[in-house]
Design an enzyme around this catalytic site. Structure first.
Site, mmCIF file in Angstrom:
data_model
loop_
_atom_site.group_PDB
_atom_site.id
_atom_site.type_symbol
_atom_site.label_atom_id
_atom_site.label_comp_id
_atom_site.label_asym_id
_atom_site.label_seq_id
_atom_site.Cartn_x
_atom_site.Cartn_y
_atom_site.Cartn_z
ATOM 1 N N HIS A 1 0.995 -1.309 -0.061
ATOM 2 C CA HIS A 1 -0.259 -0.027 -0.010
ATOM 3 C C HIS A 1 1.013 1.102 -0.105
ATOM 4 C CE1 HIS A 1 -3.544 -2.356 1.815
ATOM 5 N NE2 HIS A 1 -3.301 -2.464 0.501
ATOM 6 N N CYS B 1 -2.123 -0.563 7.896
ATOM 7 C CA CYS B 1 -1.429 0.916 6.985
ATOM 8 C C CYS B 1 -1.249 1.469 8.641
ATOM 9 C CB CYS B 1 -2.094 1.490 6.322
ATOM 10 S SG CYS B 1 -1.590 0.958 4.462
ATOM 11 N N GLU C 1 0.626 3.654 1.844
ATOM 12 C CA GLU C 1 1.925 4.362 3.680
ATOM 13 C C GLU C 1 2.824 3.160 3.851
ATOM 14 O OE1 GLU C 1 -1.477 2.955 2.082
ATOM 15 O OE2 GLU C 1 -3.143 3.780 3.703
ATOM 16 N N CYS D 1 -5.989 1.793 5.612
ATOM 17 C CA CYS D 1 -6.796 0.365 5.991
ATOM 18 C C CYS D 1 -5.990 -0.147 7.948
ATOM 19 C CB CYS D 1 -6.767 -0.919 5.348
ATOM 20 S SG CYS D 1 -5.284 -1.306 5.380
#
Ligand SMILES: [Zn+2]
Length: 145
Positions: free
Chosen positions: A54, A87, A56, A84
């Site tokens: 992801h 993260c 992040e 999410c």
């Protein structure tokens, strides 16, 4: 008057567009330290065939490399979509000073499932340029269908 949150979110949006252009889910992130963008990244789950890639996660690693230390205390992470649970957990470990996100994610966002994942001191701001951030996601998934 310059709205600094919007100023930095525009760079995160540019990253999200870069993700879209390589057929990745369009989420982008930047880390700002002392008014300077020290790292920028976007979602790379398809490119790296890694569900943990992801935006992040990528930008936390990049920022730590730049800083030469693992903690992002005193930094602000901008991301186009609400982090999410995974993260948010990583952001907790990073000790990031502040998190600013654009669009909310009611399905996978941390605020519903893990509202305590960040450190209590971390300042969270939401809804910055949320229309622009959400529009990228909507367009992307419309095309996928
Ligand atoms: Zn995530």
């Amino acid at each position: 008057m310059v709205n600094s949150h919007e100023y930095y979110m525009k760079f995160a949006l540019r990253e999200a567009e870069a993700a879209r252009d390589r057929n990745e889910i369009p989420v982008g992130a930047v880390v700002v330290c002392n008014g300077r963008i020290i790292a920028r990244a976007h979602n790379l789950t398809e490119t790296l065939t890694d569900v943990t890639a992801h935006a992040e996660m990528q930008v936390i690693t990049a920022a730590a490399n730049v800083l030469g230390g693992k903690y992002l205390t005193g930094c602000t992470l901008y991301v186009t979509v609400e982090p999410c649970v995974m993260c948010a957990g990583a952001l907790g470990w990073s000790q990031v000073g502040a998190v600013v996100y654009g669009a909310s994610d009611d399905k996978r966002g941390f605020r519903k499932f893990a509202p305590e994942a960040l450190r209590p001191k971390t300042v969270v701001t939401s809804g910055v340029m949320k229309e622009e951030c959400a529009a990228l996601m909507k367009e992307f998934f419309k095309k996928k269908r």
